[in-house]
Motif scaffolding. Structure first.
Motif, PDB file in Angstrom:
ATOM      1  N   CYS A   1      -0.857  -4.556   8.638  1.00 57.37           N
ATOM      2  CA  CYS A   1      -0.878  -3.092   8.645  1.00 57.37           C
ATOM      3  C   CYS A   1       0.019  -2.627   9.782  1.00 57.37           C
ATOM      4  O   CYS A   1      -0.288  -2.872  10.956  1.00 57.37           O
ATOM      5  CB  CYS A   1      -2.300  -2.573   8.828  1.00 57.37           C
ATOM      6  SG  CYS A   1      -2.437  -0.779   8.720  1.00 57.37           S
TER       7      CYS A   1
ATOM      8  N   ASN B   1       0.837  -1.189   0.000  1.00 54.98           N
ATOM      9  CA  ASN B   1       0.000   0.000   0.000  1.00 54.98           C
ATOM     10  C   ASN B   1       0.877   1.246   0.000  1.00 54.98           C
ATOM     11  O   ASN B   1       2.102   1.176   0.112  1.00 54.98           O
ATOM     12  CB  ASN B   1      -0.918  -0.020   1.230  1.00 54.98           C
ATOM     13  CG  ASN B   1      -2.173   0.814   1.027  1.00 54.98           C
ATOM     14  OD1 ASN B   1      -2.296   1.557   0.052  1.00 54.98           O
ATOM     15  ND2 ASN B   1      -3.108   0.703   1.947  1.00 54.98           N
TER      16      ASN B   1
ATOM     17  N   ARG C   1      -2.428   9.388   2.724  1.00 57.53           N
ATOM     18  CA  ARG C   1      -1.435   8.516   2.096  1.00 57.53           C
ATOM     19  C   ARG C   1      -1.710   8.296   0.615  1.00 57.53           C
ATOM     20  O   ARG C   1      -0.799   8.295  -0.209  1.00 57.53           O
ATOM     21  CB  ARG C   1      -1.391   7.163   2.815  1.00 57.53           C
ATOM     22  CG  ARG C   1      -0.635   7.176   4.116  1.00 57.53           C
ATOM     23  CD  ARG C   1      -0.358   5.773   4.597  1.00 57.53           C
ATOM     24  NE  ARG C   1      -1.549   5.065   5.037  1.00 57.53           N
ATOM     25  CZ  ARG C   1      -1.978   5.019   6.295  1.00 57.53           C
ATOM     26  NH1 ARG C   1      -1.320   5.671   7.241  1.00 57.53           N
ATOM     27  NH2 ARG C   1      -3.054   4.338   6.613  1.00 57.53           N
ATOM     28  N   TRP C   2      -2.972   8.075   0.262  1.00 57.78           N
ATOM     29  CA  TRP C   2      -3.303   7.707  -1.104  1.00 57.78           C
ATOM     30  C   TRP C   2      -3.221   8.903  -2.062  1.00 57.78           C
ATOM     31  O   TRP C   2      -2.823   8.770  -3.216  1.00 57.78           O
ATOM     32  CB  TRP C   2      -4.683   7.069  -1.160  1.00 57.78           C
ATOM     33  CG  TRP C   2      -5.085   6.549  -2.504  1.00 57.78           C
ATOM     34  CD1 TRP C   2      -6.206   6.882  -3.217  1.00 57.78           C
ATOM     35  CD2 TRP C   2      -4.380   5.598  -3.329  1.00 57.78           C
ATOM     36  NE1 TRP C   2      -6.255   6.209  -4.412  1.00 57.78           N
ATOM     37  CE2 TRP C   2      -5.142   5.404  -4.507  1.00 57.78           C
ATOM     38  CE3 TRP C   2      -3.188   4.905  -3.177  1.00 57.78           C
ATOM     39  CZ2 TRP C   2      -4.743   4.545  -5.528  1.00 57.78           C
ATOM     40  CZ3 TRP C   2      -2.787   4.039  -4.194  1.00 57.78           C
ATOM     41  CH2 TRP C   2      -3.561   3.864  -5.346  1.00 57.78           C
TER      42      TRP C   2
ATOM     43  N   TYR D   1     -14.865   1.818   5.257  1.00 60.11           N
ATOM     44  CA  TYR D   1     -14.864   2.280   6.635  1.00 60.11           C
ATOM     45  C   TYR D   1     -16.008   1.635   7.407  1.00 60.11           C
ATOM     46  O   TYR D   1     -17.162   1.717   6.998  1.00 60.11           O
ATOM     47  CB  TYR D   1     -15.040   3.801   6.680  1.00 60.11           C
ATOM     48  CG  TYR D   1     -14.061   4.547   5.817  1.00 60.11           C
ATOM     49  CD1 TYR D   1     -12.688   4.427   6.016  1.00 60.11           C
ATOM     50  CD2 TYR D   1     -14.508   5.370   4.779  1.00 60.11           C
ATOM     51  CE1 TYR D   1     -11.792   5.112   5.222  1.00 60.11           C
ATOM     52  CE2 TYR D   1     -13.614   6.058   3.984  1.00 60.11           C
ATOM     53  CZ  TYR D   1     -12.260   5.930   4.204  1.00 60.11           C
ATOM     54  OH  TYR D   1     -11.372   6.602   3.407  1.00 60.11           O
TER      55      TYR D   1
ATOM     56  N   TRP E   1      -8.248  -1.969   0.462  1.00 59.14           N
ATOM     57  CA  TRP E   1      -7.261  -1.182  -0.295  1.00 59.14           C
ATOM     58  C   TRP E   1      -6.695  -1.987  -1.466  1.00 59.14           C
ATOM     59  O   TRP E   1      -6.488  -1.447  -2.554  1.00 59.14           O
ATOM     60  CB  TRP E   1      -6.130  -0.727   0.625  1.00 59.14           C
ATOM     61  CG  TRP E   1      -5.259  -1.823   1.150  1.00 59.14           C
ATOM     62  CD1 TRP E   1      -5.437  -2.547   2.285  1.00 59.14           C
ATOM     63  CD2 TRP E   1      -4.076  -2.346   0.529  1.00 59.14           C
ATOM     64  NE1 TRP E   1      -4.440  -3.484   2.429  1.00 59.14           N
ATOM     65  CE2 TRP E   1      -3.584  -3.382   1.365  1.00 59.14           C
ATOM     66  CE3 TRP E   1      -3.369  -2.042  -0.631  1.00 59.14           C
ATOM     67  CZ2 TRP E   1      -2.434  -4.108   1.076  1.00 59.14           C
ATOM     68  CZ3 TRP E   1      -2.220  -2.768  -0.936  1.00 59.14           C
ATOM     69  CH2 TRP E   1      -1.766  -3.783  -0.090  1.00 59.14           C
TER      70      TRP E   1
ATOM     71  N   PHE F   1     -11.644   2.306  -0.569  1.00 59.85           N
ATOM     72  CA  PHE F   1     -11.613   2.699   0.831  1.00 59.85           C
ATOM     73  C   PHE F   1     -12.863   2.076   1.452  1.00 59.85           C
ATOM     74  O   PHE F   1     -13.953   2.206   0.902  1.00 59.85           O
ATOM     75  CB  PHE F   1     -11.721   4.217   1.009  1.00 59.85           C
ATOM     76  CG  PHE F   1     -10.569   4.994   0.439  1.00 59.85           C
ATOM     77  CD1 PHE F   1      -9.333   4.989   1.059  1.00 59.85           C
ATOM     78  CD2 PHE F   1     -10.732   5.755  -0.705  1.00 59.85           C
ATOM     79  CE1 PHE F   1      -8.271   5.716   0.543  1.00 59.85           C
ATOM     80  CE2 PHE F   1      -9.685   6.487  -1.236  1.00 59.85           C
ATOM     81  CZ  PHE F   1      -8.450   6.469  -0.603  1.00 59.85           C
TER      82      PHE F   1
ATOM     83  N   ARG G   1     -11.063   3.773  -4.799  1.00 59.32           N
ATOM     84  CA  ARG G   1      -9.813   4.522  -4.665  1.00 59.32           C
ATOM     85  C   ARG G   1      -9.429   5.211  -5.967  1.00 59.32           C
ATOM     86  O   ARG G   1      -8.566   6.093  -5.972  1.00 59.32           O
ATOM     87  CB  ARG G   1      -8.680   3.593  -4.225  1.00 59.32           C
ATOM     88  CG  ARG G   1      -8.895   3.069  -2.832  1.00 59.32           C
ATOM     89  CD  ARG G   1      -7.707   2.623  -2.054  1.00 59.32           C
ATOM     90  NE  ARG G   1      -6.501   2.200  -2.693  1.00 59.32           N
ATOM     91  CZ  ARG G   1      -5.323   2.127  -2.063  1.00 59.32           C
ATOM     92  NH1 ARG G   1      -5.227   2.491  -0.799  1.00 59.32           N
ATOM     93  NH2 ARG G   1      -4.252   1.693  -2.679  1.00 59.32           N
TER      94      ARG G   1
ATOM     95  N   GLU H   1       1.992  -1.082   5.084  1.00 60.72           N
ATOM     96  CA  GLU H   1       0.955  -2.114   4.929  1.00 60.72           C
ATOM     97  C   GLU H   1       1.219  -2.982   3.714  1.00 60.72           C
ATOM     98  O   GLU H   1       1.560  -2.498   2.635  1.00 60.72           O
ATOM     99  CB  GLU H   1      -0.424  -1.463   4.797  1.00 60.72           C
ATOM    100  CG  GLU H   1      -1.575  -2.460   4.754  1.00 60.72           C
ATOM    101  CD  GLU H   1      -2.943  -1.822   4.920  1.00 60.72           C
ATOM    102  OE1 GLU H   1      -3.883  -2.525   5.307  1.00 60.72           O
ATOM    103  OE2 GLU H   1      -3.047  -0.597   4.668  1.00 60.72           O
TER     104      GLU H   1
ATOM    105  N   GLN I   1      -6.196   9.583   7.574  1.00 64.14           N
ATOM    106  CA  GLN I   1      -4.883   8.946   7.408  1.00 64.14           C
ATOM    107  C   GLN I   1      -4.799   8.217   6.075  1.00 64.14           C
ATOM    108  O   GLN I   1      -3.796   8.295   5.361  1.00 64.14           O
ATOM    109  CB  GLN I   1      -4.631   7.978   8.570  1.00 64.14           C
ATOM    110  CG  GLN I   1      -4.289   8.664   9.884  1.00 64.14           C
ATOM    111  CD  GLN I   1      -4.318   7.722  11.063  1.00 64.14           C
ATOM    112  OE1 GLN I   1      -4.941   6.648  11.012  1.00 64.14           O
ATOM    113  NE2 GLN I   1      -3.661   8.103  12.144  1.00 64.14           N
ATOM    114  N   GLN I   2      -5.861   7.503   5.725  1.00 64.60           N
ATOM    115  CA  GLN I   2      -5.877   6.780   4.454  1.00 64.60           C
ATOM    116  C   GLN I   2      -5.903   7.747   3.273  1.00 64.60           C
ATOM    117  O   GLN I   2      -5.196   7.555   2.275  1.00 64.60           O
ATOM    118  CB  GLN I   2      -7.084   5.856   4.390  1.00 64.60           C
ATOM    119  CG  GLN I   2      -7.043   4.710   5.383  1.00 64.60           C
ATOM    120  CD  GLN I   2      -8.176   3.718   5.164  1.00 64.60           C
ATOM    121  OE1 GLN I   2      -8.622   3.505   4.034  1.00 64.60           O
ATOM    122  NE2 GLN I   2      -8.656   3.115   6.228  1.00 64.60           N
TER     123      GLN I   2
END
Length: 406
Positions: A277, A222, A354-355, A340, A333, A338, A377, A245, A350-351
């Protein structure tokens, strides 16, 4: 508008798996126009009536029903819900359960609050700033490969084909987003006692990458992750070192166990599928899909079965075991989503950070509400922002920052 009898008939058919495409579309269309939750309330009432033959659908059944409706409506998958904890549990679940299944067709990326009317939806963002601008593309396949001699290969720009021959191993870029290691039987034999050669792959924020190790093990990395590993495994064990991850599909080799080392715990397997992770400053998690793994943390060891998850909460070194983890959330991912489930705003951000390789700026105290949802994503950041706003998370893009308001 559909009356209660029509809704009950359609709902009974949908839950029984007997609804036609046209009937599923009728449910979808009713929800699309249901701005005041009138139809949703009617559906909740139907589910709660004594004449309804069906029990409330399970989460798995909700997902199956959502997929059926999505197939009928030809729209990409997205469901979401969130509600105050103080809402009456039974009434709330009735409303969420059916809406989560049917609201999947409302939009490709829309976040919805399904709440009691006494708790109205959080309004969309009201803050405006003249400098809010731009959009951000989603992440893609990019990484740097650091070879044993220290040289660096930019994997997202290098052409496909042979990258290097190290020892008796060919390193090749197979397709965009994948590197493989394969023994070269025609290469000169290695000198006995030669040192083990190591490579490292670094995936930046906004990236992802896949590699096939010399033993056939497949690894997906990831964003903001790295893996250090031998070019060719030697001896009686296979050991790699992970930061961030990764999802692993380990090639079976009973004589040589496979271990993933992280800063907080190690995972040892023989041949299995699992996700690790291990981002700094976040909860450490290992989720098992197939086979069995042993999680070792200091003097503690836990054996996981499929569906189990081992967790080290951030700033707490006590190993916890979840017997029925949400596996789909753990590997979402890797599947391009995504996802949740009762996620906090910081966890979501946070996700996103990063992405999309953006910095998150909180303008005030962060709400403690939790959210449920699923978003592709491949969506540009503006689409994520739209979805989050509709779910009650007030945010806006400002160049390479995402501003989050109370």
């Amino acid at each position: 508008m559909l009356n209660e009898a029509q809704l009950k008939d359609l709902l009974d058919k949908a839950l029984a798996g007997k609804a036609s495409e046209a009937e599923l579309r009728s449910l979808a269309d009713a929800l699309k126009e249901d701005e005041d939750f009138v139809v949703t309330d009617q559906i909740a009432a139907v589910l709660g009536s004594q004449s309804t033959q069906h029990v409330l659908p399970s989460q798995q059944r909700v997902a199956q029903l959502a997929d059926q409706i999505l197939s009928a409506d030809k729209l990409a998958a997205y469901t979401a819900s969130a509600a105050p904890r103080q809402a009456p549990l039974i009434a709330l679940w009735k409303k969420i359960a059916i809406a989560a299944a049917i609201l999947a067709v409302v939009a490709t990326i829309s976040f919805y609050f399904l709440q009691q009317k006494k708790h109205p939806q959080t309004p969309p963002i009201t803050h405006t700033e003249s400098n809010i601008r731009g959009d951000v593309n989603p992440g893609n396949n990019k990484a740097r490969l650091i070879l044993a001699d220290g040289s660096v290969v930019d994997l997202d720009s290098v052409a496909k084909g042979l990258l290097s021959l190290q020892g008796r191993t060919q390193i090749s870029k197979c397709t965009d987003g994948q590197v493989s290691y394969l023994a070269d039987d025609n290469a000169p034999k290695e000198i006995a006692g030669a040192a083990v050669l190591y490579n490292k792959i670094d995936v930046p924020r906004g990236g992802q990458y896949q590699l096939i190790l010399s033993d056939g093990t497949q690894v997906w990395l990831n964003a903001a992750s790295s893996l250090r590993y031998p070019v060719a495994f030697k001896g009686n064990e296979r050991v790699v070192e992970l930061e961030g991850e990764g999802y692993f599909e380990v090639a079976k080799d009973a004589a040589r166990p496979f271990s993933v080392r992280t800063t907080r715990a190690d995972v040892q397997v023989l041949g299995t599928h699992f996700n690790v992770c291990s981002y700094a400053g976040e909860d450490w998690k290992t989720t098992l899909l197939e086979g069995r793994v042993a999680v070792k943390q200091q003097a503690v060891q836990a054996l996981l079965k499929p569906g189990n998850q081992a967790i080290l909460v951030n700033n707490n070194e006590k190993l916890n075991l979840v017997s029925e983890a949400d596996v789909s959330e753990a590997i979402a991912w890797k599947e391009g989503y995504f996802q949740y489930n009762d996620a906090t705003i910081p966890a979501i951000m946070q996700q996103v950070s990063r992405w999309y390789d953006v910095d998150i700026v909180y303008k005030d105290t962060v709400s403690k509400r939790t959210f449920n949802g699923k978003i592709k994503r491949a969506t540009r950041l503006s689409g994520i922002v739209k979805a989050l706003k509709e779910g009650g998370i007030n945010c806006a893009i400002d160049a390479n920052r995402l501003l989050v308001y109370p």
